[in-house]
Scaffold this active site. Sequence first.
Site, mmCIF file in Angstrom:
data_model
loop_
_atom_site.group_PDB
_atom_site.id
_atom_site.type_symbol
_atom_site.label_atom_id
_atom_site.label_comp_id
_atom_site.label_asym_id
_atom_site.label_seq_id
_atom_site.Cartn_x
_atom_site.Cartn_y
_atom_site.Cartn_z
ATOM 1 C CD GLU A 114 -2.962 -1.267 2.192
ATOM 2 O OE1 GLU A 114 -4.041 -1.815 1.971
ATOM 3 O OE2 GLU A 114 -2.634 -0.848 3.309
ATOM 4 C CB CYS A 127 2.783 7.179 3.551
ATOM 5 S SG CYS A 127 3.238 5.965 4.775
ATOM 6 C CB CYS A 141 2.653 -2.330 13.806
ATOM 7 S SG CYS A 141 2.862 -2.124 12.025
ATOM 8 C CD GLU A 194 13.185 -0.882 10.111
ATOM 9 O OE1 GLU A 194 12.374 -0.521 10.959
ATOM 10 O OE2 GLU A 194 14.022 -0.089 9.609
ATOM 11 C CB SER A 225 9.776 5.881 9.922
ATOM 12 O OG SER A 225 9.386 5.359 11.177
ATOM 13 C CB SER A 247 9.174 3.248 15.693
ATOM 14 O OG SER A 247 8.703 3.577 14.419
ATOM 15 C CG PHE A 248 11.932 6.423 21.550
ATOM 16 C CD1 PHE A 248 13.196 5.991 21.199
ATOM 17 C CD2 PHE A 248 11.710 6.816 22.860
ATOM 18 C CE1 PHE A 248 14.221 5.945 22.142
ATOM 19 C CE2 PHE A 248 12.728 6.775 23.802
ATOM 20 C CZ PHE A 248 13.982 6.342 23.439
ATOM 21 C CG HIS A 249 6.413 3.503 19.400
ATOM 22 N ND1 HIS A 249 5.879 4.674 18.939
ATOM 23 C CD2 HIS A 249 6.669 2.750 18.288
ATOM 24 C CE1 HIS A 249 5.805 4.636 17.623
ATOM 25 N NE2 HIS A 249 6.281 3.502 17.199
ATOM 26 C CG ASN A 324 -4.026 5.560 13.319
ATOM 27 O OD1 ASN A 324 -4.897 6.397 13.527
ATOM 28 N ND2 ASN A 324 -2.823 5.877 12.888
ATOM 29 C CB CYS A 367 0.502 5.967 11.132
ATOM 30 S SG CYS A 367 2.039 6.609 10.600
HETATM 31 N N1 SAH Z 1 8.997 0.000 10.069
HETATM 32 C C1 SAH Z 1 9.196 1.376 10.222
HETATM 33 C C2 SAH Z 1 8.327 2.241 9.326
HETATM 34 C C3 SAH Z 1 6.883 1.842 9.148
HETATM 35 S S1 SAH Z 1 5.790 2.125 10.465
HETATM 36 C C4 SAH Z 1 9.026 1.779 11.661
HETATM 37 O O1 SAH Z 1 8.549 0.968 12.441
HETATM 38 O O2 SAH Z 1 9.418 2.888 12.013
HETATM 39 C C5 SAH Z 1 5.541 3.898 10.477
HETATM 40 C C6 SAH Z 1 5.124 4.427 11.850
HETATM 41 O O3 SAH Z 1 3.799 4.046 12.188
HETATM 42 C C7 SAH Z 1 6.008 3.907 12.967
HETATM 43 O O4 SAH Z 1 6.342 4.917 13.880
HETATM 44 C C8 SAH Z 1 5.098 2.902 13.617
HETATM 45 O O5 SAH Z 1 5.527 2.626 14.909
HETATM 46 C C9 SAH Z 1 3.779 3.599 13.540
HETATM 47 N N2 SAH Z 1 2.623 2.718 13.737
HETATM 48 C C10 SAH Z 1 2.544 1.394 13.475
HETATM 49 N N3 SAH Z 1 1.308 0.933 13.793
HETATM 50 C C11 SAH Z 1 0.601 1.993 14.252
HETATM 51 C C12 SAH Z 1 -0.744 2.161 14.697
HETATM 52 N N4 SAH Z 1 -1.599 1.145 14.679
HETATM 53 N N5 SAH Z 1 -1.130 3.394 15.096
HETATM 54 C C13 SAH Z 1 -0.276 4.433 15.041
HETATM 55 N N6 SAH Z 1 0.993 4.339 14.609
HETATM 56 C C14 SAH Z 1 1.435 3.131 14.221
HETATM 57 FE FE1 SF4 Z 2 7.463 -3.494 11.045
HETATM 58 FE FE2 SF4 Z 2 7.473 -0.817 11.586
HETATM 59 FE FE3 SF4 Z 2 5.229 -2.283 11.903
HETATM 60 FE FE4 SF4 Z 2 7.269 -2.609 13.576
HETATM 61 S S1 SF4 Z 2 6.036 -0.728 13.307
HETATM 62 S S2 SF4 Z 2 6.056 -4.270 12.622
HETATM 63 S S3 SF4 Z 2 8.998 -2.356 12.214
HETATM 64 S S4 SF4 Z 2 6.290 -1.908 9.975
#
Ligand code: SAH
Ligand code: SF4
Length: 390
Positions: A114, A127, A141, A194, A225, A247-249, A324, A367
């Site tokens: 996508e 994106c 995710c 990733e 990212s 992606s710190f979180h 999300n 996202c």
């Molecule tokens: N793999 C990479 C890039 C893709 S994800 C990474 O993890 O950074 C892009 C961003 O969306 C990342 O910061 C990820 O943590 C965030 N993300 C993933 N699932 C999400 C969700 N359900 N709600 C909000 N952000 C999310």
């Molecule tokens: Fe892969 Fe990024 Fe999703 Fe983590 S947040 S599962 S690294 S796409």
Amino acid sequence: MNAPITQDVLTLPRKLPDSGRVNIVGLTRDQLRQALIDAGTPEKQAKMRVGQVWQWVYHWGVRDFAQMSNLAKDYRALLADRFEITLPEIVTRQISSDGTRKYLVRIAGGHEVETVYIPEEGRGTLCVSSQVGCTLTCSFCHTGTQKLVRNLTAGEIVGQLMLARDDLGEWPEPGAPKDETRLVSNIVLMGMGEPLYNFDAVRDAMRVCMDNEGLSLSRRRITLSTSGVVPEIARTAEEIGCQLAVSFHATTDEVRNILVPINKRWNIATLLDALRDYPRLSNSERITFEYVMLAGVNDSDEDAHRLVDLIRGIPAKINLIPFNEWPGAPYKRSSNNRIHAFADIIYKAGYASPIRTPRGEDIMAACGQLKSATERGRKSRAEIAAEAAG
Ligand code: SAH
Ligand code: SF4
């Protein structure tokens, strides 16, 4: 949710048998030069021919060698015989009530990824995906529930930008005055996958996108990212030089191990060490810390204070992402009050703390909601649990 949603199912061109031709899209200048020489271009002319073909493909968006009017007719025929200019195919396009467009894109082998276009005031962000699925299993995710099917090629990554420009009608008209406003002005590598586990293809693709005689998106308008693939961070600075988001979180290893399991390999302290060097190595201004707001998991005042303590000394912006939700997700979005209280603590500590407005939620384009329809690539619960534990 919000109406109206439009969805077009576009007619697919029938898949031609593999032509044996080399696809120009995604080749770096050096690779294109070599390919032209291999096809019989005299070495002395090769650099000039690269420049000409490059401009046709990436500046004008031309797909047909016959239109490359500054090349001799027989040379055009030679190119058409040995090369092609092909993009992945748009299978469906959904347009959200807020104007966000989500494309389901089919790549070679019938796999799907996508790509999302997010229009904003005076700019627009695309994106882009870098893999079909993901090897990682971040527990919040949606892509993380899908196995890695394969890496995208550089051509498939650049192709996402080109097909969005096709759909938006954004190629320049020959002779028309130069239009400085761009519909796709920024790229974020925040789609599926990733990017640092597909480093070479991502680097080559971004170099094509940054090239001044073609798509010419500046490295400041490209944000990669990563979940924290530490060994590739310095290379990203040196070989791509784009903006970095991470992606710190979470603010403790205990919680980050669950949310972003790659943390068990490279923990918060190791990640922060790599990030400290990034601005100098890449000559970029600041790093974006992405922080998804999960109710009761990582959104307390203590977390906010710990976060600012951890990143002290790193030029940073903290992007708060309201979670999300997706069907079956194990978390809930933090309340607006909680998100604002968290943002306030960060802001008072001297950091920009924008709260990302979820876009395209009605079409599951926000996202972390991206996931291909290829169900055969689904991870089992056991696999996810094993990865999280171990
Ligand atoms: N793999 C990479 C890039 C893709 S994800 C990474 O993890 O950074 C892009 C961003 O969306 C990342 O910061 C990820 O943590 C965030 N993300 C993933 N699932 C999400 C969700 N359900 N709600 C909000 N952000 C999310
Ligand atoms: Fe892969 Fe990024 Fe999703 Fe983590 S947040 S599962 S690294 S796409």
